[in-house]
Design an enzyme around this catalytic site. Structure first.
Site, PDB file in Angstrom:
ATOM      1  N   GLU A   1       0.849  -1.201   0.000  1.00 37.58           N
ATOM      2  CA  GLU A   1       0.000   0.000   0.000  1.00 37.58           C
ATOM      3  C   GLU A   1       0.876   1.239   0.000  1.00 37.58           C
ATOM      4  O   GLU A   1       1.919   1.252   0.651  1.00 37.58           O
ATOM      5  CB  GLU A   1      -0.857   0.035   1.279  1.00 37.58           C
ATOM      6  CG  GLU A   1      -1.709  -1.192   1.462  1.00 37.58           C
ATOM      7  CD  GLU A   1      -2.393  -1.233   2.833  1.00 37.58           C
ATOM      8  OE1 GLU A   1      -2.203  -0.299   3.647  1.00 37.58           O
ATOM      9  OE2 GLU A   1      -3.105  -2.214   3.084  1.00 37.58           O
TER      10      GLU A   1
ATOM     11  N   CYS B   1      10.347  50.648  -1.761  1.00 39.26           N
ATOM     12  CA  CYS B   1      10.013  52.085  -1.690  1.00 39.26           C
ATOM     13  C   CYS B   1      10.624  52.756  -0.459  1.00 39.26           C
ATOM     14  O   CYS B   1      10.454  53.955  -0.269  1.00 39.26           O
ATOM     15  CB  CYS B   1       8.508  52.291  -1.724  1.00 39.26           C
ATOM     16  SG  CYS B   1       7.707  51.849  -0.170  1.00 39.26           S
TER      17      CYS B   1
ATOM     18  N   CYS C   1       5.028  46.505   4.401  1.00 39.15           N
ATOM     19  CA  CYS C   1       5.416  47.846   3.976  1.00 39.15           C
ATOM     20  C   CYS C   1       4.216  48.766   4.163  1.00 39.15           C
ATOM     21  O   CYS C   1       3.097  48.426   3.798  1.00 39.15           O
ATOM     22  CB  CYS C   1       5.820  47.804   2.505  1.00 39.15           C
ATOM     23  SG  CYS C   1       5.812  49.422   1.731  1.00 39.15           S
TER      24      CYS C   1
ATOM     25  N   TYR D   1      -6.866   2.048   6.079  1.00 38.84           N
ATOM     26  CA  TYR D   1      -5.952   0.947   5.781  1.00 38.84           C
ATOM     27  C   TYR D   1      -6.010  -0.206   6.769  1.00 38.84           C
ATOM     28  O   TYR D   1      -5.182  -1.118   6.695  1.00 38.84           O
ATOM     29  CB  TYR D   1      -4.512   1.449   5.654  1.00 38.84           C
ATOM     30  CG  TYR D   1      -4.009   2.256   6.829  1.00 38.84           C
ATOM     31  CD1 TYR D   1      -3.847   1.672   8.071  1.00 38.84           C
ATOM     32  CD2 TYR D   1      -3.687   3.605   6.680  1.00 38.84           C
ATOM     33  CE1 TYR D   1      -3.386   2.404   9.145  1.00 38.84           C
ATOM     34  CE2 TYR D   1      -3.214   4.345   7.739  1.00 38.84           C
ATOM     35  CZ  TYR D   1      -3.071   3.745   8.983  1.00 38.84           C
ATOM     36  OH  TYR D   1      -2.618   4.475  10.036  1.00 38.84           O
TER      37      TYR D   1
HETATM   38  S1  IVH Z   1      -0.372   0.392   8.815  1.00 38.06           S
HETATM   39  C1  IVH Z   1       0.198  -1.779  12.586  1.00 38.06           C
HETATM   40  N1  IVH Z   1      -0.812   1.341   6.400  1.00 38.06           N
HETATM   41  O1  IVH Z   1       2.350   5.358   8.622  1.00 38.06           O
HETATM   42  C2  IVH Z   1       0.008  -1.043  11.339  1.00 38.06           C
HETATM   43  N2  IVH Z   1       0.116   2.812   8.019  1.00 38.06           N
HETATM   44  O2  IVH Z   1       4.130   4.153  11.408  1.00 38.06           O
HETATM   45  C3  IVH Z   1       0.242   0.391  11.479  1.00 38.06           C
HETATM   46  N3  IVH Z   1       0.487   5.084   7.236  1.00 38.06           N
HETATM   47  O3  IVH Z   1       1.447   7.065  11.105  1.00 38.06           O
HETATM   48  C4  IVH Z   1       0.000   1.229  10.333  1.00 38.06           C
HETATM   49  N4  IVH Z   1      -0.243   4.782   5.180  1.00 38.06           N
HETATM   50  O4  IVH Z   1      -0.700   6.330   9.906  1.00 38.06           O
HETATM   51  C5  IVH Z   1      -0.357   1.613   7.630  1.00 38.06           C
HETATM   52  N5  IVH Z   1      -1.264   2.050   4.241  1.00 38.06           N
HETATM   53  C6  IVH Z   1      -0.807   2.311   5.464  1.00 38.06           C
HETATM   54  C7  IVH Z   1      -0.347   3.602   5.829  1.00 38.06           C
HETATM   55  C8  IVH Z   1       0.119   3.806   7.132  1.00 38.06           C
HETATM   56  C9  IVH Z   1       0.266   5.659   6.043  1.00 38.06           C
HETATM   57  C10 IVH Z   1       1.064   5.785   8.403  1.00 38.06           C
HETATM   58  C11 IVH Z   1       0.367   5.479   9.702  1.00 38.06           C
HETATM   59  C12 IVH Z   1       1.434   5.742  10.732  1.00 38.06           C
HETATM   60  C13 IVH Z   1       2.678   5.426   9.988  1.00 38.06           C
HETATM   61  C14 IVH Z   1       3.229   4.062  10.396  1.00 38.06           C
END
Ligand code: IVH
Length: 672
Positions: free
Chosen positions: A118, A415, A430, A229
């Site tokens: 992802e 100016c 200004c 996610y």
């Molecule tokens: S999974 C245990 N999936 O990345 C699973 N996190 O440290 C934990 N993040 O701030 C997160 N896209 O918010 C996961 N597709 C994704 C994500 C994602 C962004 C961010 C999440 C967290 C950091 C992970």
């Protein structure tokens, strides 16, 4: 209230709410709107007016909550039932192979592992709690154990359903990332730059700042969205794979990045996708800082478990930051239309992941002192969502001692008028009334699209107009003659004719364009439109009192003060007079008959017998007044029909004049 009426209103409310939920989903989650914005607005207004009559219908899952609610004093802590973990990082293919081997060692009997890849969105993590399908809480990650309760703010985000659909579990906690698309971020930053407001370094900071607002109406104004996610907690445990989990989330009406999430049958495929995504990164409409790789099988995830604060079944494969090191050669001071002086770093040109960079934003002097940055410093710059890159930090080890500080200017670099920084502001301005830099930016703004829209009069010609001293005010554009234009480089007959034609055509622009074109501080396109609907002419707007302005719900003290300051300035008055004399004749789109009720606020209540509420409102608006749904100190008149209840009582309590339907009609017709 008769019970039948109550049921009918409830029924109507329910129907409209369902329609709004549906259209909201089509627009924000599916990106496939079925109705226009105006039609959506109409439905919403209808819902709001029912809720004003029956406040008990304004429940937390009503679409009315999307516009924001009462400001809070602070955020309450929100404990997470299951910790919000973070991820371990991988930085290259080798790290990913290590991850795969580690898992295989741990699971011993597994030969091959299927993964899900992802994009790792760069935003703010949230946990959304749904009970029986209704959104009851939104919380930030915080330290992973306890975050902050940002429910009110989360409810304003269109892509977050207030009510789930389909076969959702009774208890569900969804995890996702709230973020802002690049285009929205760039538009907002550009606006702020033009207004001389502090700009945001990247979309993540802007998202975090928007979610941290105590007044959710401010969050509602920021175009945030979400990508879900995962699941924190669920009363349904039948899901077998992570892919199924994502599909279920989507079925329940949640937004999932389904086009970009991809299965990979082994680690080689994961690595291929990592490389591919790194290339796609440049073309995506949002910022990503890596790819998250997850074991697809939920049982295996369970078996793998977690160590300290990170799961063993997932990893974040990071992309290299788009950062480079270069020299800060000088600092240029730019003067904007509002006189805002912003420092811009001039850098030794450098290629940052395919883009040549020679300047960067320093934002303001608070930022300069925070970074402790000097001319001659080696700096790390980063491209992070904005067109203009940022300076991340100074490499202090490279200092020779000869670096020069960057003092805040006392005088305008153009100016030489004195500069003033207001309390609470980060940018000095200004004060020169005739500052040529301000004039140049004002001219550019005045001629631009959405303002007076003078085609052909772009930056290059404006520069020449100023150099040849052909204009010294906005009104001078309308004094230009053919002879004047022939002093320009490369000016032919046809071009001159077209230009004169475009200048002349601009005299008939709608009032909202004209108000916007004036470049009044804090008045962007939206507020210009609101003002033009409310005030039928420039004349009536220029005489508006602060009570009249503040009666409009989009307008607060800052905007009202800015308008009054603009129109009471004698230079501006002379400018407007000049423009009108030159034949500039902005027209309001509204069919306004008169302005006897200019700025007066009316509330209609009870079951009206002689005219419908809508008709009453139209009559008020045609005379320059405004109809509102709720009684407050800002209400001038309440028109009460039979059966009027709480609004009538409130009017009496506040001492607002109450009119019968006949009183109202007499008032309207005698005023015409
Ligand atoms: S999974 C245990 N999936 O990345 C699973 N996190 O440290 C934990 N993040 O701030 C997160 N896209 O918010 C996961 N597709 C994704 C994500 C994602 C962004 C961010 C999440 C967290 C950091 C992970």
């Amino acid at each position: 209230m008769a019970p039948a009426l109550l049921t009918a209103a409830h029924q109507q409310h329910h129907n409209i709410a369902q329609q709004l939920h549906h259209h909201n989903y089509c627009y924000h989650t599916l990106d496939q709107p079925e109705i226009s914005d105006a039609e959506y607005d109409q439905l919403l207004q209808k819902l709001l007016s029912i809720e004003e009559q029956f406040p008990e219908l304004a429940t937390p899952d009503s679409p009315s909550q999307r516009v924001g609610s009462q400001p809070l004093d602070g955020f309450s802590p929100a404990a997470h039932a299951k910790p919000m973990l973070s991820l371990e990082n991988a930085f290259d293919a080798e790290d990913l192979r290590d991850f795969d081997s580690r898992i295989k060692r741990f699971l011993s009997r597994v030969e091959n592992l299927e993964y899900l890849c992802e994009p790792k969105l760069d935003g703010v993590a949230v946990a959304l709690t749904y009970q029986r399908g209704k959104l009851i809480r939104g919380a930030t990650r915080g330290d992973g154990t306890t975050g902050e309760d940002i429910t009110q703010n989360v409810r304003t985000i269109g892509a977050i359903p207030l009510q789930l659909q389909g076969d959702y579990p009774q208890q569900l906690e969804v995890r996702g990332e709230i973020y802002m698309e690049l285009e929205a971020f760039q538009v907002l930053n550009k606006q702020r730059r033009e207004e001389g407001e502090a700009t945001f370094a990247n979309p993540r900071n802007l998202t975090a700042g928007s979610l941290r607002q105590l007044d959710s109406k401010l969050t509602a104004a920021r175009p945030l969205t979400i990508s879900c996610y995962g699941i924190g907690i669920s009363s349904d445990r039948t899901l077998k794979t992570h892919k199924e989990t994502l599909e279920s989330l989507q079925r329940w009406g949640l937004k999932v990045n389904s086009d970009m999430n991809q299965e990979a049958s082994n680690i080689d495929r994961v690595i291929a996708r990592y490389i591919e995504l790194q290339e796609l990164r440049e073309r995506l409409p949002y910022e990503i800082d890596g790819m998250v790789v997850k074991v697809n099988d939920c049982n295996l995830q369970q078996e793998l478990g977690e160590k300290s604060r990170t799961p063993r079944w997932a990893i974040a494969a990071k992309f290299p930051a788009r950062q480079e090191q270069t020299l800060l050669e000088s600092v240029q001071l730019q003067v904007g239309r509002t006189g805002a002086i912003t420092p811009v770093a001039k850098l030794k040109p450098i290629n940052v992941s395919g883009v040549m960079v020679s300047s960067a934003s320093l934002h303001n002097w608070d930022e300069i002192s925070r970074l402790d940055i000097h001319i001659g410093d080696t700096v790390i710059i980063e491209r992070a969502g904005d067109v203009i890159p940022n300076i991340v930090r100074v490499v202090t080890d490279n200092r020779s001692g000869k670096e020069k500080s960057i003092p805040e200017p006392k005088h305008c670099p153009i100016c030489h008028s004195p500069v003033h920084r207001e309390e609470g502001e980060v940018i000095p301005r200004c004060q020169g009334v005739n500052c040529p830099a301000k004039l140049k930016e004002s001219l550019k703004h005045f001629c631009s699209r959405g303002a007076m829209d003078i085609e052909g009069l772009g930056d290059r010609l404006i520069d020449q107009l100023l150099r040849l001293e052909l204009v010294s005010s906005l009104a001078d554009i309308y004094h230009l003659t053919r002879e004047d234009l022939f002093q320009f480089d490369r000016m032919g007959d046809k071009l001159a004719d077209n230009l004169l034609q475009a200048i002349s055509a601009s005299k008939q622009r709608p009032l909202e364009n004209f108000i916007f074109a004036l470049g009044i501080r804090h008045i962007g396109k939206h507020l210009a439109k609101v003002l033009s609907h409310q005030f039928s002419s420039l004349e009536s707007l220029s005489h508006a009192r602060s009570e009249q302005l503040l009666a409009l719900h989009e307008i607060g003290p800052q905007v009202s003060e800015s308008l009054i300051r603009f129109f009471s300035d004698t230079n501006n008055q002379a400018l407007l007079e000049d423009l009108l004399k030159e034949g500039v004749n902005p027209k309001s789109d509204e069919q306004v008959v008169g302005d006897q009720l200019q700025g007066q606020v009316f509330v209609f209540t009870g079951s009206l017998e002689q005219f419908s509420r809508k008709e009453g409102e139209t009559l008020v608006e045609a005379q320059g007044g405004r109809a509102s749904g709720s009684v407050s100190k800002k209400t001038d008149y309440v028109v009460a029909g039979p059966g009027a209840g709480s609004k009538l009582a409130k009017a009496e309590q506040l001492g607002v004049t109450v009119l019968s339907e006949n009183d109202f009609l007499k008032m309207i017709y005698s005023e015409q």
